[in-house]
Structure formats: structure tokens, C-alpha cells
Motif scaffolding. Structure first.
Motif, mmCIF file in Angstrom:
data_model
loop_
_atom_site.group_PDB
_atom_site.id
_atom_site.type_symbol
_atom_site.label_atom_id
_atom_site.label_comp_id
_atom_site.label_asym_id
_atom_site.label_seq_id
_atom_site.Cartn_x
_atom_site.Cartn_y
_atom_site.Cartn_z
ATOM 1 N N GLY A 38 43.847 77.556 73.947
ATOM 2 C CA GLY A 38 44.575 77.730 72.692
ATOM 3 C C GLY A 38 46.038 78.062 72.878
ATOM 4 O O GLY A 38 46.910 77.534 72.179
ATOM 5 N N LEU A 41 47.905 74.863 73.943
ATOM 6 C CA LEU A 41 47.950 73.898 72.843
ATOM 7 C C LEU A 41 48.954 74.329 71.771
ATOM 8 O O LEU A 41 49.698 73.504 71.237
ATOM 9 C CB LEU A 41 46.565 73.707 72.245
ATOM 10 N N MET A 42 48.991 75.630 71.480
ATOM 11 C CA MET A 42 49.949 76.128 70.486
ATOM 12 C C MET A 42 51.376 76.011 71.037
ATOM 13 O O MET A 42 52.290 75.600 70.315
ATOM 14 C CB MET A 42 49.641 77.566 70.113
ATOM 15 N N SER A 47 48.502 72.650 68.279
ATOM 16 C CA SER A 47 47.618 73.485 67.479
ATOM 17 C C SER A 47 48.473 74.529 66.773
ATOM 18 O O SER A 47 49.541 74.890 67.261
ATOM 19 C CB SER A 47 46.582 74.175 68.379
ATOM 20 N N THR A 48 47.989 74.988 65.640
ATOM 21 C CA THR A 48 48.718 76.024 64.907
ATOM 22 C C THR A 48 48.196 77.412 65.240
ATOM 23 O O THR A 48 48.765 78.401 64.806
ATOM 24 C CB THR A 48 48.613 75.789 63.387
ATOM 25 N N GLU A 49 47.099 77.486 66.000
ATOM 26 C CA GLU A 49 46.517 78.778 66.375
ATOM 27 C C GLU A 49 46.261 78.819 67.869
ATOM 28 O O GLU A 49 46.033 77.794 68.498
ATOM 29 C CB GLU A 49 45.183 78.983 65.639
ATOM 30 N N ASP A 50 46.279 80.032 68.411
ATOM 31 C CA ASP A 50 45.978 80.196 69.831
ATOM 32 C C ASP A 50 44.697 80.998 70.044
ATOM 33 O O ASP A 50 44.536 81.681 71.033
ATOM 34 C CB ASP A 50 47.152 80.828 70.574
ATOM 35 N N ASN A 53 37.940 79.255 70.037
ATOM 36 C CA ASN A 53 37.020 78.691 69.050
ATOM 37 C C ASN A 53 35.624 79.302 69.125
ATOM 38 O O ASN A 53 34.825 79.097 68.238
ATOM 39 C CB ASN A 53 36.913 77.173 69.234
#
Length: 169
Positions: A38, A41-42, A47-50, A53
Motif C-alpha cells: 500500500g 502504491l500510494m 492508490s489513494t490509501e496505504d 487490505n
């Protein structure tokens, strides 16, 4: 110059561990901080979140592979001396962490570490992307079987591990 030579030597020694190439590639990606957790990706605006999941915590390489409840459940089944070395390490950089761990562990324990990290990563991806959750015991059993197959291949004279032992289910 000396630092670059030392780092190159460390990467080379890690790169030449006796595991299939897909595991060496996994280790290389971990060392180069290119595992799609995360945080990464952020950082790359993918992604908008780190957050993880699986548990909702901040998703770093260390969280994904060592401290997430899913991964720590697998580590709870690993040999205690190996886990103690993991707990004792505080390096934030995965490359630095790998170098230190590689220097501390025996070759056999380092292979066990790499196989376990890879199995955790694969199980995590399967859970996140396919909704298929594996028990910590099944992941641990996979690691044990995989290492046994690597040892059999090595004993049969395969100095370079070319075979593709046990696929991760």
C-alpha cells in the motif's frame, strides 16, 4: 566507491542463494523496494490509501511480510531462533534488512526465510486479489515441503536449482 563495492558484493551473495529464479526475483524486488504494498502504491499515485487490505494497518513491506496478523501467524509456526532474529532487526530499508539478516543467518535459515517470505507474499496476494484465504498451517506446510524438495534437488546433484518445486496453491 568502497560502499558501492560492498553493496554490490552483498547483492551478489544474496542473488546467488540456491533457490529457483522466481524466488531470487522476489528477493531482488524486495531489496529494490518494488513490492506493491500500500505504501508504494500510494507513493506512485496508484492508490489513494496505504492501508493493508487484510487488516487495515499501514501497509509497508515490513507490515506485509512480518507484522500483519496474517504473516505473523505464519511466523509463529517457524523455528523460534529464526523468528527471534526477525524480531531483533529494526532496519526500515528492506535492502539493509536483507543484508543484515543474510549475514546473521546460516545458508539454510536464509533459504527458509526467503521461502517463507515468498509464500506469505503469494498467500497475501491470493487473499487480496482472489478472495482465497489459506490457513497459517497450510502456508507453513507449503514452506516445509518446498524446502524439502529444494534439498532433494540439491542432493541429486542439481547445484543450480532449475526445477520448479511445489507450486503454491
Amino acid at each position: 566507491s568502497s560502499f558501492v563495492q560492498h553493496e554490490s558484493k552483498d547483492l551478489s551473495s544474496i542473488w546467488h542463494i540456491q533457490v529457483p529464479s522466481k524466488l531470487r526475483m522476489f528477493v531482488w524486488r524486495l531489496a529494490r523496494q518494488s513490492m506493491p504494498c500500500g505504501e508504494l502504491l500510494m507513493h506512485r499515485h496508484m492508490s489513494t490509501e496505504d492501508t493493508c487490505n487484510l487488516c487495515g494497518a499501514r501497509d509497508t513491506w515490513k507490515h506485509a511480510l512480518l507484522t500483519c496478523p496474517m504473516s505473523s501467524s505464519v511466523w509463529a509456526l517457524a523455528p523460534e531462533h529464526l523468528v527471534q532474529h526477525l524480531v531483533d532487526r529494526q532496519e526500515e530499508s528492506p535492502k539493509d534488512w536483507l543484508f543484515v539478516i543474510h549475514d546473521i543467518l546460516s545458508k539454510e535459515d536464509f533459504v527458509r526465510l526467503v521461502v517463507t517470505l515468498w509464500a506469505i507474499w503469494a498467500a497475501r496476494r491470493k487473499a487480496i486479489h482472489e478472495g482465497i484465504f489459506q490457513s497459517p498451517h497450510s502456508i507453513h506446510s507449503f514452506v516445509v515441503r518446498f524446502i524439502q524438495e529444494l534439498e532433494m534437488i540439491r542432493e541429486e546433484g542439481g547445484s543450480a536449482v532449475r526445477a520448479n518445486p511445489t507450486h503454491l496453491n
